[in-house]
Enzyme design. Structure first.
Site, mmCIF file in Angstrom:
data_model
loop_
_atom_site.group_PDB
_atom_site.id
_atom_site.type_symbol
_atom_site.label_atom_id
_atom_site.label_comp_id
_atom_site.label_asym_id
_atom_site.label_seq_id
_atom_site.Cartn_x
_atom_site.Cartn_y
_atom_site.Cartn_z
ATOM 1 N N LYS A 89 0.848 -1.303 0.063
ATOM 2 C CA LYS A 89 -0.020 -0.031 0.145
ATOM 3 C C LYS A 89 0.828 1.258 0.124
ATOM 4 C CE LYS A 89 -4.421 1.388 0.204
ATOM 5 N NZ LYS A 89 -5.443 0.778 -0.419
ATOM 6 N N ASP A 115 -6.931 4.670 -4.874
ATOM 7 C CA ASP A 115 -7.381 4.553 -3.627
ATOM 8 C C ASP A 115 -7.995 5.861 -3.314
ATOM 9 O OD1 ASP A 115 -7.932 2.772 -0.899
ATOM 10 O OD2 ASP A 115 -7.312 4.532 -0.021
#
Ligand code: NAP
Length: 459
Positions: A139, A179
């Site tokens: 991430k 995201d």
């Protein structure tokens, strides 16, 4: 000694082991509350696994899986429209690569810090494993806020961000995606910068690309649609469905919009959605065309919805969205948006199912409230795995240099979501927690990664 006593002994030993490793995580990562919360949720559900398979304890799987393989933190300098130099901080956590290249989105939001990126990266390991695709967990992101910035500012920031990030990623190494705050515009700018730096067209470097240059059809819809497909399976098992139900969805970004779209297609009435400033309530059902235009095209606030639909109401107390009575709640905005009080309100108003479209939207206490009141509860790493699953399908199409139709990708997504549901149900049952999908998803995701770690040695 009776079998029950042996079982109790193993459970106690497993619990001691899990608590000890958890204490180390807290000590090693002080003041990272979101990371601690994500680790605690997963660790607690794994106790029966360690009791049944002590080999995982003996091989230090928990110690290794909770320590990222690598964390990169870097300076992102850029120049704003006034000619002033601005500096943000960029992150990429490469958490686990036992199942495949690191895979996980990039978040641009002022709240981004090491704790947020580590919680998201840790969750991503298990989510990606659940999809059944060959992808590891990672991430990244930055504390940059795209809201209120011009296209030129967003471009200069993302180019600077990618200039540094490009040193650490690659189609077989680490494949970022979008995201919060990172959509088609940001992915496009990053792809262009990566291509310029590398001097070649490597489609597999990012997912969530535009369909004209290597993106997959149905990727935009995947997380929202997948969320609804998963909740549909939970409901079906109890003889229920979306048809005729009232639904509340928080957020009005990528996940929310396509969750609203699919739930509506299945016959539900979605009466509320929100953004970080407040929520709208439309008793006739949200007009999705208006929300899409406001959010996807004009980048405006959700409050403007009531200008075009004056019978609807707007409240600037976004967290109060959970006071609205509904059959199904889909939190699709951000972490910890449902606390125990909101969860109790939902229960008091008769909610039957909660599906986490966002990552970790319910606090640990809120999850307890849902589970103790027999609300069907779908945890994020299972429910919202459709996005990364279709990202993996995008990687597959890029490798084959061909494109599947929307219907083909959507059908694959639907099957993947059904599989994740079935595997989570089966794992929960096998380990003595029938019906608890939090435990089921954590165990199903964990065992596959743990077995790969055992096979690949201590590295
Ligand atoms: P997005 O398009 O940027 O939309 C986020 C939405 O949530 C916006 O409406 C935003 O409002 C709202 N929001 C953000 N921070 C908030 C806060 N602190 N309080 C209240 N509202 C807030 O992002 P997204 O891609 O839909 O992601 C939403 C969630 O789903 C995140 O938890 C993300 O990690 C998760 N997720 C996304 C994907 C994916 O494929 N995109 C996949 C799996 C999981 P504003 O516009 O006012 O900021």
């Amino acid at each position: 000694m009776s079998t029950t006593l042996v079982k109790q002994d193993s459970l106690l030993e497993a619990k001691k082991y899990v608590n000890k490793v958890y204490e180390t995580v807290i000590k090693r990562n002080p003041n990272e509350s979101e990371f601690h919360q994500a680790v605690k949720e997963i660790f607690d559900s794994l106790v029966p696994v360690f009791a049944k398979h002590p080999k995982y304890m003996e091989n230090g799987i928990l110690e290794r899986i909770s320590e990222p393989e690598r964390i990169i933190s870097f300076r992102v300098p850029w120049v704003d429209d006034q000619g002033k130099v601005q500096v943000n901080r960029g992150f990429r956590v490469q958490f686990n690569s036992n199942l495949g290249p690191y895979k996980g989105g990039l978040r641009f939001h002022p709240s981004v810090n090491a704790s947020i990126i580590k919680f998201l990266g840790f969750e991503q390991i298990f989510k990606n494993s659940l999809t059944g695709q060959p992808i590891g967990g990672g991430k990244g992101g930055s504390d940059f806020d795209p809201k209120g910035k011009s296209d030129g500012e967003v471009m200069r920031f993302t180019q600077s961000f990618m200039t540094e990030l490009s040193k650490y990623i690659g189609p077989d190494v680490d494949v970022p995606a979008g995201d919060i705050g990172v959509g088609a515009r940001e992915i496009g700018f990053m792809f262009g910068q990566y291509k310029k730096i590398r001097g070649g067209f490597e489609a597999g470097i990012l997912t969530g690309k535009g369909v004209g240059y290597g993106g997959s059809l149905a990727r935009t819809e995947a997380t929202g649609y997948g969320t609804v497909y998963f909740v549909e399976e939970m409901l079906k098992d109890k003889g229920l469905g979306f048809n005729g139900s009232t639904v509340v969805v928080s957020g009005s970004g990528n996940v929310s919009i396509y969750a609203i779209e699919k739930a509506t297609q299945l016959g539900a009435k979605v009466v509320a959605c929100s953004d970080s400033n407040g929520y709208i309530y439309d008793e006739n059902g949200i007009n999705l065309d208006t929300v899409k235009r406001l959010k996807e095209v004009e980048r405006k606030r959700i409050s403007e919805y009531v200008i075009e639909h004056p019978h609807a109401t707007y409240s600037d107390k976004g967290f109060e969205i959970w006071q609205i009575p509904c059959d199904i709640a889909l939190p699709c905005a951000t972490q910890n948006e449902i606390d125990a009080v909101s969860a109790q309100l939902l229960v008091a108003n008769g909610v039957k199912a909660v599906g986490e479209g966002a990552n970790m939207p319910s606090s640990l206490e809120a999850i307890d409230v849902f589970l103790h009141n027999n609300v069907l509860f779908g945890p994020a790493k299972a429910v919202n795995a459709g996005g990364v699953a279709v990202s993996a399908l995008e990687m597959a199409q890029n490798s084959m240099r061909l494109s599947w139709t929307f219907e083909e990708v959507d059908a694959k997504l639907h099957e993947i979501m059904k599989d994740i549901y079935r595997n989570s149900v089966a794992a929960a049952k096998e380990y003595g927690h029938p019906g608890n999908l939090v435990v089921g998803a954590n165990i199903a995701g964990f065992t596959k990664v743990a077995d790969a770690m055992m096979t690949q040695g201590i590295v």
